[in-house]
Motif scaffolding. Structure first.
Motif, mmCIF file in Angstrom:
data_model
loop_
_atom_site.group_PDB
_atom_site.id
_atom_site.type_symbol
_atom_site.label_atom_id
_atom_site.label_comp_id
_atom_site.label_asym_id
_atom_site.label_seq_id
_atom_site.Cartn_x
_atom_site.Cartn_y
_atom_site.Cartn_z
ATOM 1 N N ALA A 289 0.852 -1.188 0.000
ATOM 2 C CA ALA A 289 0.000 0.000 0.000
ATOM 3 C C ALA A 289 0.883 1.231 0.000
ATOM 4 N N ALA A 290 0.293 2.357 -0.361
ATOM 5 C CA ALA A 290 1.041 3.609 -0.379
ATOM 6 C C ALA A 290 0.175 4.713 0.184
ATOM 7 N N THR A 291 0.793 5.586 0.960
ATOM 8 C CA THR A 291 0.126 6.814 1.395
ATOM 9 C C THR A 291 0.909 7.964 0.790
ATOM 10 N N LEU A 292 0.256 8.747 -0.039
ATOM 11 C CA LEU A 292 0.927 9.889 -0.668
ATOM 12 C C LEU A 292 0.474 11.166 0.031
ATOM 13 N N CYS A 293 1.380 12.138 0.127
ATOM 14 C CA CYS A 293 0.949 13.422 0.676
ATOM 15 C C CYS A 293 1.636 14.562 -0.065
ATOM 16 N N THR A 294 1.129 15.758 0.171
ATOM 17 C CA THR A 294 1.699 16.944 -0.463
ATOM 18 C C THR A 294 2.911 17.426 0.333
ATOM 19 N N GLU A 295 3.652 18.336 -0.287
ATOM 20 C CA GLU A 295 4.809 18.907 0.403
ATOM 21 C C GLU A 295 4.352 19.754 1.592
ATOM 22 N N LYS A 296 3.181 20.352 1.464
ATOM 23 C CA LYS A 296 2.647 21.125 2.589
ATOM 24 C C LYS A 296 2.537 20.224 3.829
ATOM 25 N N VAL A 297 2.012 19.030 3.619
ATOM 26 C CA VAL A 297 1.848 18.100 4.742
ATOM 27 C C VAL A 297 3.212 17.610 5.225
ATOM 28 N N SER A 298 4.078 17.209 4.299
ATOM 29 C CA SER A 298 5.377 16.670 4.738
ATOM 30 C C SER A 298 6.213 17.751 5.431
ATOM 31 N N ASN A 299 6.191 18.980 4.895
ATOM 32 C CA ASN A 299 6.922 20.067 5.566
ATOM 33 C C ASN A 299 6.361 20.311 6.957
ATOM 34 N N GLY A 300 5.038 20.335 7.041
ATOM 35 C CA GLY A 300 4.389 20.558 8.331
ATOM 36 C C GLY A 300 4.863 19.544 9.352
ATOM 37 N N ILE A 301 4.884 18.287 8.957
ATOM 38 C CA ILE A 301 5.290 17.215 9.873
ATOM 39 C C ILE A 301 6.759 17.373 10.274
ATOM 40 N N CYS A 302 7.604 17.608 9.280
ATOM 41 C CA CYS A 302 9.042 17.574 9.536
ATOM 42 C C CYS A 302 9.560 18.820 10.262
ATOM 43 N N LEU A 303 8.781 19.901 10.210
ATOM 44 C CA LEU A 303 9.186 21.106 10.944
ATOM 45 C C LEU A 303 8.731 21.058 12.397
ATOM 46 N N GLY A 304 7.991 20.012 12.743
ATOM 47 C CA GLY A 304 7.424 19.944 14.088
ATOM 48 C C GLY A 304 8.368 19.389 15.129
ATOM 49 N N GLU A 305 7.828 19.201 16.319
ATOM 50 C CA GLU A 305 8.610 18.785 17.478
ATOM 51 C C GLU A 305 9.341 17.466 17.231
ATOM 52 N N ALA A 306 8.643 16.481 16.660
ATOM 53 C CA ALA A 306 9.274 15.177 16.420
ATOM 54 C C ALA A 306 10.344 15.296 15.328
ATOM 55 N N GLY A 307 10.094 16.178 14.360
ATOM 56 C CA GLY A 307 11.073 16.392 13.290
ATOM 57 C C GLY A 307 11.064 15.297 12.233
ATOM 58 N N VAL A 308 10.396 14.212 12.543
ATOM 59 C CA VAL A 308 10.342 13.083 11.598
ATOM 60 C C VAL A 308 8.914 12.559 11.586
ATOM 61 N N PHE A 309 8.587 11.798 10.557
ATOM 62 C CA PHE A 309 7.295 11.126 10.565
ATOM 63 C C PHE A 309 7.460 9.799 11.292
ATOM 64 N N MET A 310 6.623 9.573 12.305
ATOM 65 C CA MET A 310 6.837 8.464 13.239
ATOM 66 C C MET A 310 6.169 7.168 12.771
ATOM 67 N N HIS A 311 6.720 6.572 11.740
ATOM 68 C CA HIS A 311 6.192 5.285 11.297
ATOM 69 C C HIS A 311 7.274 4.575 10.505
ATOM 70 N N GLY A 312 7.345 3.250 10.567
ATOM 71 C CA GLY A 312 8.374 2.526 9.820
ATOM 72 C C GLY A 312 8.214 1.029 9.918
ATOM 73 N N PRO A 313 7.334 0.463 9.097
ATOM 74 C CA PRO A 313 7.092 -0.984 9.174
ATOM 75 C C PRO A 313 8.301 -1.807 8.703
ATOM 76 N N THR A 314 8.436 -2.989 9.263
ATOM 77 C CA THR A 314 9.547 -3.896 8.931
ATOM 78 C C THR A 314 9.642 -4.155 7.428
ATOM 79 N N PHE A 315 8.486 -4.424 6.822
ATOM 80 C CA PHE A 315 8.496 -4.786 5.399
ATOM 81 C C PHE A 315 8.191 -3.598 4.486
ATOM 82 N N MET A 316 8.474 -2.400 4.984
ATOM 83 C CA MET A 316 8.280 -1.186 4.201
ATOM 84 C C MET A 316 8.981 -1.295 2.845
ATOM 85 N N ALA A 317 8.234 -0.960 1.773
ATOM 86 C CA ALA A 317 8.802 -0.927 0.414
ATOM 87 C C ALA A 317 9.414 -2.256 -0.015
#
Ligand SMILES: *Cc1c(COP(=O)(O)O)cnc(C)c1O
Length: 431
Positions: A289-317
């Protein structure tokens, strides 16, 4: 390795294996499939079935396709899997590039995961992290539509239809979300602002708490197989913008041509902030499966407190899954899929029409490669399933809904065989 015969398989199955929505106390019959090719399933007892389900929206090119087999075997001799933390590879890069090119404008960032439900969790989490990063912590709930279906994990369940999704079973653990009425406007309905009224009232009253709207575009699948006007979707996009709410579109069922557009979102000519893909992504070969997002969303996430998107499944990609997805999309885009789907639509419309006259049938509707016969009462699944199998077709109804969405490669003759079996069996259903 020792082979099991059909009765051994069935005995083990009955004792040990859960099936979707199944009971060990009162198990419904299951049919052992030995192999599948094109639009045919070959049962262990020699019976041959024409497939009307595409294994739940996924096998759009049919089974055992030479090009998909070749792609996956070529990849298997390079590597079946490698972790995605700190590593990247060609199959994933190709897939991400293709997906950003073929999906609606602006969806440039791709998160690859294992299944549709997980891609929904990922999309919901993206929306939550986005607002958290921006210091709007109250925006932590979702608005979805009644009769929606988004998967079976907890986040996904919380945005499924509250009744058919059986929220009462998990009342104490599911996050309460907002729901607005399922669109009442059929696909071709003349637009009337009344259709969006309930949605508009809900979003305007609770915008401060809503992180995102999440919905299936134009076709509500497992929650009722309902088709609705693209104008509804267009108005949803406008209202999301007006009230500062993100829009997550779940194209897991509708993506890759099923409704007659490559993505059902295209009917409305809009772009979401986040989009989920699955099912037909690999042509039904592997789970991806794939979740796509815009740069607005990715920038918003990455500029935040966590600084990263908090997800990473073992069999990712997973490389095998990405390789077969690349081959499936190429096969689709280089085929005359849109003519095929249009032809399937015309044939389904003509050949399912006789069922409209049965007085135990409530409605017959068709959109793209989807044909639905809605009964007035729920069908008796084990009985009707056997009748379909005896007639040589694979159709799996749920509740009042008997529906087909065959592989796009189905021939005119095979499709007629499928629809006549369907219409004949339903004619005989007691009412
Ligand atoms: C099937 C489906 C899902 C869930 O996908 P899984 O791969 O079964 O987890 C989510 N949304 C929609 C619209 C679906 O049809």
């Amino acid at each position: 390795m020792k082979h099991l015969n059909a009765s051994q398989i069935l005995a083990i199955d009955k004792n040990h294996i859960w099936h979707p929505y199944s009971s060990f106390m009162d198990p419904a019959p299951v049919y052992p499939v030995a192999s599948a090719d094109g639009v045919r399933l070959y049962l262990s007892d020699g019976q041959v079935l024409i497939d009307g389900m595409s294994s739940w929206w996924s096998t759009i090119h049919g089974y055992n396709h030479p090009a998909l087999n070749a792609a996956i075997t070529a990849q298997i001799s390079k590597m079946s899997h490698v972790m995605f933390g700190g590593i990247t590879h060609e199959p994933a890069a190709k897939l991400a590039q293709t997906l950003t090119e073929i999906t609606p404008a602006g969806l440039d960032k791709v998160f690859l995961s294992d299944s549709g439900s997980v891609s929904i969790e990922v999309g919901m989490k993206m929306a939550l992290q986005y607002w958290q990063s921006r210091g709007e912590k109250d925006k932590s709930r979702f608005l979805s539509l009644k009769r929606g279906y988004h998967g079976d994990t907890f986040g996904a369940m919380s945005v499924c239809d509250p009744v058919t999704g059986m929220h009462h079973l998990f009342r104490d653990v599911l996050t309460p979300q907002f729901f607005s009425e399922s669109p009442r406007c059929g696909f071709d309905a003349a637009w009337n602002e009344d259709f969006i009224l309930d949605f508009k009232q809900t979003i305007s009253a609770h915008a401060d708490e809503i992180a995102a709207v999440i919905l299936e575009p134009v076709v509500q699948g497992a929650g009722g197989m309902r088709f609705y006007s693209p104008m509804f979707l267009k108005r949803v996009r406008e209202l999301c913008d007006q009230y500062g709410v993100l829009l997550i579109i779940d194209e897991i069922a509708t993506g890759f041509g099923r409704t007659g557009k490559l993505f059902a979102t295209e009917w409305a000519g809009i772009s979401p902030d986040i989009m989920c893909l699955g099912k037909a992504l690999t042509g039904g070969y592997m789970t991806l499966a794939a979740t796509l997002c815009t740069e607005k969303v990715s920038n918003g996430i990455c500029l935040g407190e966590a600084g990263v998107f908090m997800h990473g499944p073992t069999f990712m990609a997973n490389p095998l899954a990405c390789a077969v997805a690349n081959a499936s999309i190429e096969l689709l885009l280089t085929s005359d899929w849109s003519t095929r789907v249009m032809n399937i639509e015309q044939q389904l419309t003509a050949e399912l029409a006789p069922a409209k006259d049965y007085n135990h049938v409530k409605d017959v509707r068709v959109l793209g490669g989807i044909g639905v016969i809605e009964m007035k009462n729920p069908v008796n699944l084990p009985i009707i399933q056997k009748q379909f199998v005896d007639k040589g077709v694979w159709v799996r109804p749920f509740g009042k809904l008997v529906y087909v969405m065959p592989p796009y490669i189905i021939s005119k003759t095979d499709l007629s065989f499928l629809t006549s079996a369907l219409v004949e069996v339903l004619k005989g259903v007691a009412h």
